[in-house]
Design a protein around this motif. Structure first.
Motif, short mmCIF file in Angstrom:
data_model
loop_
_atom_site.label_atom_id
_atom_site.label_comp_id
_atom_site.label_asym_id
_atom_site.label_seq_id
_atom_site.Cartn_x
_atom_site.Cartn_y
_atom_site.Cartn_z
N ALA A 4 7.53 2.23 15.62
CA ALA A 4 8.62 3.08 15.15
C ALA A 4 8.50 2.55 13.52
O ALA A 4 8.75 3.73 12.79
N LYS A 5 8.37 1.38 13.05
CA LYS A 5 8.52 0.95 11.83
C LYS A 5 7.11 1.79 11.01
O LYS A 5 7.38 2.13 10.10
N TRP A 6 5.93 1.89 11.91
CA TRP A 6 4.85 2.52 11.30
C TRP A 6 5.16 3.80 10.86
O TRP A 6 4.74 4.42 9.81
N THR A 56 0.76 -1.23 -0.03
CA THR A 56 0.05 -0.14 -0.15
C THR A 56 0.82 1.20 -0.12
O THR A 56 0.32 2.36 -0.16
N LEU A 57 2.08 1.12 0.11
CA LEU A 57 2.88 2.37 -0.03
C LEU A 57 3.73 2.44 -1.11
O LEU A 57 4.09 1.82 -1.92
N SER A 67 10.89 6.08 0.74
CA SER A 67 10.50 4.74 0.09
C SER A 67 10.31 3.63 1.02
O SER A 67 10.99 3.84 2.19
N ILE A 68 10.11 2.49 0.75
CA ILE A 68 10.16 1.26 1.79
C ILE A 68 11.50 0.91 2.05
O ILE A 68 11.92 0.71 3.23
N GLU A 69 12.23 0.81 1.07
CA GLU A 69 13.83 1.08 1.20
C GLU A 69 14.13 1.71 2.45
O GLU A 69 15.18 1.33 3.12
N GLU A 70 14.10 3.03 2.19
CA GLU A 70 14.57 4.03 2.95
C GLU A 70 14.01 3.79 4.43
O GLU A 70 14.88 3.92 5.38
N ALA A 71 12.85 3.29 4.75
CA ALA A 71 12.29 3.23 5.78
C ALA A 71 13.17 2.09 6.57
O ALA A 71 13.32 2.15 7.83
#
Length: 515
Positions: free
Chosen positions: A228-230, A21-22, A238-242
């Motif tokens: 924290a992950k949320w 969803t991201l 981006s997901i990778e950066e998160a």
């Protein structure tokens, strides 16, 4: 998402979005921008507080409470001292209850102080209210940049952490506007309405801050990895950066990468007290060369920011303008409004440039411009003061002085104004960030207090032109200091910052020797 849901584990887990969803990449993270803007509203309190310490507000205070010049100067100076006290405890408070609830606490404290100021009947009760608002402002001044730094993606961190300076100026302009709007009222009502806006601002701050999530780095420090992950998923580009940011934060806090939500909570709780007691020792008693370099850079930046005279320009704006031979209140107000407008425009310019050309170029350019403006201003003020009356031959000097005041404000707003908060909020390691910035703010406010409380005395001792020459010399010293000690931090992850410091310089003796 309401934060009360995040306190419930089952409900929170249902709200964590799946990776599908991201979006894979965003041009500008809107959620992170919203968090930064809402957190920056706390800085309005400082701006509005500054407006109540200068210009028309000082005249209102002096007339309403029948204060001598000495009591008025003491009131302004003591306010800065209490801001420093608030800053001193804000770091530890934010480590215990979180960045978000510390901002809420700041708003509540400011509300109590503003209420007491509004209904003060004498100097003592006014001083009490002023002191309490100073405490609230000190809390807000520390925790807002810390929160924004920790929630911002790397690509936009400079822009986001410049926003508090924009909101400080918004608070100043709001104060000047309220002074203008209420100037026709009886003096006691004018004061009550001016303070009433501060009461409204503090309640608005509390409501706004409750709409944003907690800092992901603070959540990791508490072992709340899932939360924290949320937040990181929502505030990263981006997901990778998160995922990378989460891994780096866990590594910086000594948490093995295999730990997931809630598993690490007992570990964090058992070490939390010991970590808190060690922070000040790591900062001051036994710092590594890198931490010592960071601390020296932070203290120096905050000292030079306030020694640059920016507070004097706004607090004693009416005194400076009168020195130019301008007697009309409307003309004085026009100069002050022009200065505030100039500050706003050039702060916005800096916020859009800081992530494109870096911190160092803006800082060095701004300081050089400040120095030149102060030299010309000092020279022309000295020339004007040699005339007993303003004549046609001095109109050029008056126009040039006003131009230099605006030039000074513009260069400050490009350089030391926003860069001070951007730089010092991002260079400390995670566990030292809140308390490290607290140390910087303490120095900032003490320096501001010294500069504002001695301006009139110095003006009488060495003339007002001499004061500007003095601070031009300080600006020259600061340029050399920044050039030698400040590495560029643009585009670097927060967890990588420590590696930029402690390198070989002419000041290496201080970094590699014990205090």
């Amino acid at each position: 998402m309401a934060m009360e849901n995040m306190g419930n584990r089952t409900e929170f887990d249902r709200q964590i979005p799946s990776e599908s969803t991201l979006p894979g990449k965003r041009k500008r993270n809107r959620y992170a921008l919203m968090c930064a803007i809402f957190a920056s509203t706390t800085s309005i309190l400082l701006g509005y507080e500054q407006s109540l310490n200068g210009g028309e507000a000082l005249i209102v205070i002096q007339q309403h409470f029948k204060l001598s010049d000495f009591k008025l100067e003491t009131l302004v100076g003591v306010n800065n001292i209490y801001i420093a006290i608030g800053a001193a405890v804000a770091g530890r408070t934010s480590d215990y209850i979180g960045r978000r609830y510390t901002m809420v606490l700041a708003g509540f404290i400011f509300f109590v102080g503003a209420f007491l100021m509004g209904f003060a009947t004498n100097y003592v009760s006014l001083m009490l209210g002023k002191s309490i608002t100073g405490l609230g402002t000190g809390y807000a001044l520390v925790v807002s940049p810390v929160y924004i730094t920790e929630v911002s993606p790397t690509s936009s961190r400079g822009f986001f952490t410049s926003l508090p300076e924009v909101f400080i100026n918004f608070g100043i302009m709001l104060g000047y506007l309220s002074s203008f709007l209420f100037s026709k009222l009886p003096i006691h009502l004018e004061w009550l309405f001016m303070v009433g806006i501060g009461i409204f601002l503090s309640m608005f701050l509390v409501a706004v801050v409750l709409m944003i999530p907690e800092s992901p780095r603070w959540l990791v420090m508490q072992g709340q990895i899932g939360k924290a992950k949320w937040v990181l998923d929502k505030t990263s580009d981006s997901i990778e950066e998160a995922e990378r940011r989460l891994a780096e934060i866990k590594e910086a806090n000594g948490i093995p990468s295999g730990y997931s939500s809630y598993e690490v909570t007992p570990l964090q709780v058992s070490t939390r007290s010991n970590q808190t007691t060690k922070i000040w020792k790591e900062l001051f008693l036994h710092p590594t060369p890198s931490i010592r370099h960071i601390l020296i850079a932070t203290v120096g930046l905050h000292v030079f920011q306030q020694a640059s005279m920016i507070n004097v320009i706004f607090v004693y704006s009416s005194t400076i303008v009168k020195q130019l031979g301008i007697k009309s209140n409307n003309h004085m107000l026009l100069v002050i409004i022009l200065a505030g407008f100039t500050k706003t425009i050039f702060i916005l310019v800096s916020t859009f440039l800081v992530d494109r050309i870096g911190r160092r170029p803006l800082l060095l350019t701004g300081v050089a411009g400040n120095m030149i403006s102060l030299i010309i201003l000092g020279f022309r003020l000295t020339r004007i003061n040699h005339h007993s009356e303003v004549k046609l031959s001095t109109y050029w000097d008056i126009g040039l002085c006003i131009t230099m005041i605006l030039s000074y404000v513009a260069f400050f707003s490009i350089g030391m104004g926003p860069i001070t908060w951007v730089y010092t909020s991002e260079i400390f390691p995670t566990k030292l960030r809140a308390q490290g910035l607290s140390a910087g703010v303490i120095v900032n406010r003490v320096t501001a207090s010294v500069v504002t409380m001695t301006f009139l005395w110095l003006s009488n001792a060495i003339t007002i032109g001499g004061v500007f020459y003095l601070h031009a010399g300080i600006a020259a010293m600061s340029w050399v200091f920044f050039y030698l000690l400040f590495p560029e931090t643009q585009g670097r992850n927060l967890e990588d910052m420590e590696g930029l410091f402690g390198y070989v310089t002419p000041f290496s003796f201080f970094f590699n020797s014990s205090f």
